[in-house]
Design a protein around this motif. Structure first.
Motif, short mmCIF file in Angstrom:
data_model
loop_
_atom_site.label_atom_id
_atom_site.label_comp_id
_atom_site.label_asym_id
_atom_site.label_seq_id
_atom_site.Cartn_x
_atom_site.Cartn_y
_atom_site.Cartn_z
N HIS A 188 0.83 -1.21 0.00
CA HIS A 188 0.00 0.00 0.00
C HIS A 188 0.87 1.25 0.00
N LEU A 189 1.95 1.25 0.75
CA LEU A 189 2.83 2.41 0.80
C LEU A 189 3.45 2.69 -0.58
N LEU A 190 3.89 1.63 -1.26
CA LEU A 190 4.50 1.81 -2.58
C LEU A 190 3.46 2.23 -3.62
N HIS A 191 2.28 1.65 -3.54
CA HIS A 191 1.23 1.92 -4.53
C HIS A 191 0.75 3.37 -4.45
N ASN A 192 0.74 3.95 -3.25
CA ASN A 192 0.24 5.33 -3.06
C ASN A 192 1.36 6.33 -2.86
N ASN A 193 2.60 5.92 -3.17
CA ASN A 193 3.76 6.82 -3.10
C ASN A 193 3.94 7.44 -1.71
N LEU A 194 3.69 6.66 -0.68
CA LEU A 194 3.91 7.12 0.70
C LEU A 194 5.33 6.73 1.12
N THR A 195 6.29 7.40 0.50
CA THR A 195 7.69 7.10 0.77
C THR A 195 8.41 8.41 1.14
N PRO A 196 9.44 8.34 1.96
CA PRO A 196 9.89 7.15 2.68
C PRO A 196 8.90 6.71 3.75
N ALA A 197 8.87 5.41 4.03
CA ALA A 197 7.85 4.84 4.92
C ALA A 197 8.01 5.33 6.35
N ASP A 198 9.26 5.44 6.81
CA ASP A 198 9.46 5.85 8.20
C ASP A 198 8.99 7.29 8.43
N LYS A 199 9.16 8.15 7.42
CA LYS A 199 8.71 9.53 7.56
C LYS A 199 7.18 9.61 7.57
N ALA A 200 6.52 8.81 6.71
CA ALA A 200 5.06 8.80 6.67
C ALA A 200 4.48 8.32 8.00
N LEU A 201 5.08 7.28 8.58
CA LEU A 201 4.57 6.75 9.85
C LEU A 201 4.90 7.68 11.02
N SER A 202 6.05 8.33 10.97
CA SER A 202 6.38 9.27 12.06
C SER A 202 5.45 10.48 12.03
N ASN A 203 5.03 10.90 10.83
CA ASN A 203 4.04 11.98 10.74
C ASN A 203 2.69 11.54 11.28
N CYS A 204 2.36 10.27 11.05
CA CYS A 204 1.08 9.75 11.55
C CYS A 204 1.07 9.70 13.07
N LEU A 205 2.17 9.26 13.68
CA LEU A 205 2.23 9.09 15.14
C LEU A 205 2.81 10.30 15.86
N SER A 206 3.31 11.28 15.10
CA SER A 206 3.92 12.48 15.68
C SER A 206 5.07 12.12 16.60
#
Length: 283
Positions: free
Chosen positions: A37-55
């Motif tokens: 899902h991360l690759l398909h929706n261009n949510l890269t880099p993954a660690d940055k996307a998840l850190s933004n989600c969890l603050s």
């Protein structure tokens, strides 16, 4: 909407940190569906996307069984396999390869001792993990990531555990009962010893009886006495001095003595000794 979502995510993260002891950096366990899902929706880099989600800073993990499953899917999931290989490997202790959802469920166990956030797109796996008390779940929807709110089971578990902390266990209750009995027994022994000592040394002592005293004599020490302020005299520096009658009489007496028969005052001449001293010096 974005502000409300972030506020809701922070509230959920705080719930798991306070109630279950999650600490930063948070560990996120990802399966193959979430990586895809991360690759398909261009949510890269993954660690940055998840850190933004969890603050908060995060560390990404996966399992060897997840990698084996992605590898079996062939060229269709080759990009997902290459991306998953860059993640840290969580220990799963499987001799034979099992399915990804079974592997993740076993790694989490009954109490999630490693404090993992689980990131997956598998709805069945999320529903299964909602029955584990301390497992926060992350999923993706198009180009956004969401942190699920605590389930009813998780909230009830926290509430029941807090109520248990307020009440004593059986061991604590027994220990407290023994201690109270021993303390009361020691206090009774001390009281009996004091009474015996008083009776032996002072046999004639009795309680002071105040019934025969009058009310004034009985309550002398009990009453609070206030000193009344006496009226003070005026400040002597600010008061005019009174004219004495004696001075007037003296002045009038002098005038009477000095009066002549004709009524005229005679002045006494003072003889100066200056001339004598001068004359004597000439001689």
């Amino acid at each position: 909407m974005r502000f409300k979502k972030q506020k809701r995510h922070r509230k959920t993260v705080r719930f798991f940190c306070v109630c279950f002891g999650f600490r930063q950096p948070f560990k996120v366990l990802c399966d193959g569906t979430f990586v895809h899902h991360l690759l398909h929706n261009n949510l890269t880099p993954a660690d940055k996307a998840l850190s933004n989600c969890l603050s908060a800073p995060v560390k990404l993990f996966t399992t060897s069984c997840v990698l084996a499953e992605l590898k079996k899917l062939g060229a269709a999931q080759s990009a997902s396999f290459q991306a998953a290989r860059k993640l840290a490997i969580a220990r799963c202790d499987h001799e034979k390869v099992v399915s990804a959802d079974a592997c993740i469920a076993e790694v989490i166990g009954e109490n999630n001792s490693e404090h993992f956030f689980v990131a997956t797109q598998d709805a069945d796996l999320r529903k299964k993990l909602q029955k584990v008390p301390n497992v926060p779940l992350i999923f993706g929807l198009r180009n956004a990531l969401f942190l699920e709110q605590p389930s009813k089971f998780q909230r009830d578990f926290v509430k029941s555990s807090e109520e248990k902390r307020l009440h004593l266990t059986e061991k604590e209750y027994k220990a407290l009962e023994k201690r109270t009995t021993s303390v009361s027994a020691n206090a009774d022994e001390e009281d009996s010893g004091d009474e015996e000592g008083l009776g032996h040394h002072n046999p004639g002592l009795q309680a002071h009886d105040t019934r025969n005293y009058s009310g004034k004599e009985r309550d002398v020490k009990d009453r609070v006495r206030f000193k009344r302020k006496k009226a003070k005299g005026p400040n002597p520096l600010s008061v005019k001095k009174k004219k004495g009658h004696e001075n007037l009489n003296r002045a009038s007496g002098k005038e009477v003595k000095g009066d002549d028969g004709n009524g005229e005052n005679k002045r006494k001449r003072k003889r100066s000794r200056r001339g004598k001293t001068v004359a004597g010096a000439d001689v």
